[in-house]
Scaffold this motif. Structure first.
Motif, PDB file in Angstrom:
ATOM      1  N   GLU A   1     -41.332  21.176  71.756  1.00 23.68           N
ATOM      2  CA  GLU A   1     -41.324  20.831  70.328  1.00 23.68           C
ATOM      3  C   GLU A   1     -40.078  20.076  69.909  1.00 23.68           C
ATOM      4  O   GLU A   1     -40.042  19.452  68.850  1.00 23.68           O
ATOM      5  N   ARG A   2     -39.023  20.105  70.721  1.00 27.24           N
ATOM      6  CA  ARG A   2     -37.797  19.368  70.415  1.00 27.24           C
ATOM      7  C   ARG A   2     -37.807  17.965  71.017  1.00 27.24           C
ATOM      8  O   ARG A   2     -36.815  17.235  70.917  1.00 27.24           O
ATOM      9  N   GLY A   3     -38.932  17.603  71.679  1.00 26.28           N
ATOM     10  CA  GLY A   3     -39.041  16.284  72.283  1.00 26.28           C
ATOM     11  C   GLY A   3     -38.395  16.171  73.646  1.00 26.28           C
ATOM     12  O   GLY A   3     -38.225  15.070  74.172  1.00 26.28           O
ATOM     13  N   GLU A   4     -38.045  17.309  74.266  1.00 26.47           N
ATOM     14  CA  GLU A   4     -37.425  17.296  75.593  1.00 26.47           C
ATOM     15  C   GLU A   4     -38.501  17.294  76.674  1.00 26.47           C
ATOM     16  O   GLU A   4     -39.516  17.988  76.556  1.00 26.47           O
ATOM     17  N   LEU A   5     -38.272  16.515  77.725  1.00 25.71           N
ATOM     18  CA  LEU A   5     -39.187  16.485  78.859  1.00 25.71           C
ATOM     19  C   LEU A   5     -38.871  17.614  79.836  1.00 25.71           C
ATOM     20  O   LEU A   5     -37.699  17.978  80.033  1.00 25.71           O
ATOM     21  N   TYR A   6     -39.926  18.143  80.468  1.00 24.21           N
ATOM     22  CA  TYR A   6     -39.702  19.167  81.489  1.00 24.21           C
ATOM     23  C   TYR A   6     -38.887  18.580  82.636  1.00 24.21           C
ATOM     24  O   TYR A   6     -37.913  19.176  83.078  1.00 24.21           O
ATOM     25  N   GLY A   7     -39.285  17.434  83.132  1.00 29.03           N
ATOM     26  CA  GLY A   7     -38.469  16.670  84.061  1.00 29.03           C
ATOM     27  C   GLY A   7     -38.552  17.102  85.512  1.00 29.03           C
ATOM     28  O   GLY A   7     -38.945  18.220  85.851  1.00 29.03           O
ATOM     29  N   THR A   8     -38.162  16.174  86.376  1.00 25.53           N
ATOM     30  CA  THR A   8     -38.183  16.411  87.818  1.00 25.53           C
ATOM     31  C   THR A   8     -37.159  17.459  88.228  1.00 25.53           C
ATOM     32  O   THR A   8     -37.407  18.259  89.137  1.00 25.53           O
TER      33      THR A   8
END
Length: 298
Positions: A239-246
């Protein structure tokens, strides 16, 4: 000399007013009736569309193999998979089946785009990959090259497909992999080491005509587990626009590898899915996601 009755104009104006109000009231009733009809038509159209999309979802999920009953009695390897479209239907895909009594073919892929068009292209891609792998059971290079040619032949929307395809020899543990523009798989060794299998790459299918895809051979040890995901995992957003990411995914797989006991495909798939779900919280899914894990028992 004329006498003027002031009541007559007033009555006339009143009559005209009554007629006009009656006409306006009748027009209002007609407009309300038309609006109700239009709303009803829209509801019916939405219900039909929802029903069609629900049927499309059932069909799409129905063409995917179910690991729990795909290989009854098989003890040399185990497989687990999960797929969740961002909308009712989506473009991620996976497949696994036996080329012969000893060789398991598997793949995981991602069609560019989302929604119904991507899901249709996904179904075509999956079917063609399966039929082509049966024609070229000894060559992943030929399988991917022919798949790219056949899938791209009728492609007015210019979709492309990233995928990883592999063949596991259930007798020896020999693993052959080919990668068409997809995220590299993770190999979780039984001793707790994690390896990223970057070799054997090439562009996504339907992007470069007759590209000579390479394949790389590995030898698994008993208990080694191969874990593959689509970019819906690494690009999942909270919800904060952060990607889970590699980096988070790699860290999670490292923790899985260090846990006591053996890593099972079902455990790996479930852990990754639950971790991504917790990370996203209440955010709307940004992309389809799929996970596929294969373990060689030996």
């Amino acid at each position: 000399q004329f006498l003027f009755d002031a009541a007559l104009p007033t009555l006339g104006v009143g009559a005209v007013f009554v007629v006009m109000m009656g006409a306006l009231f009748a027009e209002s009733l007609m407009q309300r009736r038309l609006l109700r009809q239009r709303l009803q038509q829209e509801r019916e159209a939405k219900a039909r569309l929802a029903g069609e999309l629900d049927a499309a979802r059932r069909i799409q999920m129905g063409i995917l193999p179910q690991a729990r009953n795909a290989f009854p009695g098989e003890t040399r390897f185990s497989v687990s998979a999960d797929l969740e479209p961002a909308r009712e239907v989506g473009g991620d895909l996976y497949d696994f089946f036996m080329l012969d009594p000893d060789r398991l073919f598997f793949l995981i892929g991602d069609v560019s785009g989302k929604g119904l068009p991507a899901s249709m292209f996904m179904a075509v891609s999956k079917a063609l990959c399966k039929s082509i792998s049966a024609r070229y059971p000894a060559s992943l290079t030929e399988t991917l090259r022919e798949a790219s040619r056949d899938i791209g032949r009728e492609n007015p929307e210019r979709f492309f497909v990233t995928l990883v395809a592999g063949i596991l020899d259930a007798r020896t543990g020999e693993l052959r992999l080919a990668n068409a523009g997809h995220d590299a798989p993770y190999l979780i060794h039984r001793n707790g080491k994690v390896e990223r299998l970057e070799a054997g790459g090439g562009p996504p299918l339907c992007t470069v005509e007759d590209f000579p895809y390479g394949e790389t051979t590995y030898v698994l040890a008993p208990g080694d587990t191969l874990c593959m995901v689509t970019d819906g995992i690494t690009e999942a957003m909270n919800e904060r626009g952060e990607l889970y990411g590699t980096a988070r995914l790699a860290g999670l797989i490292e923790r899985l590898a260090r846990e006591p006991g053996e890593v099972t495909p079902q455990g790996a798939v479930t852990t990754i899915r639950e971790e991504v779900t917790r990370f996203c919280g209440g955010a709307e899914p940004a992309d389809d996601l799929a996970i596929l894990a294969v373990r060689w028992t030996g």
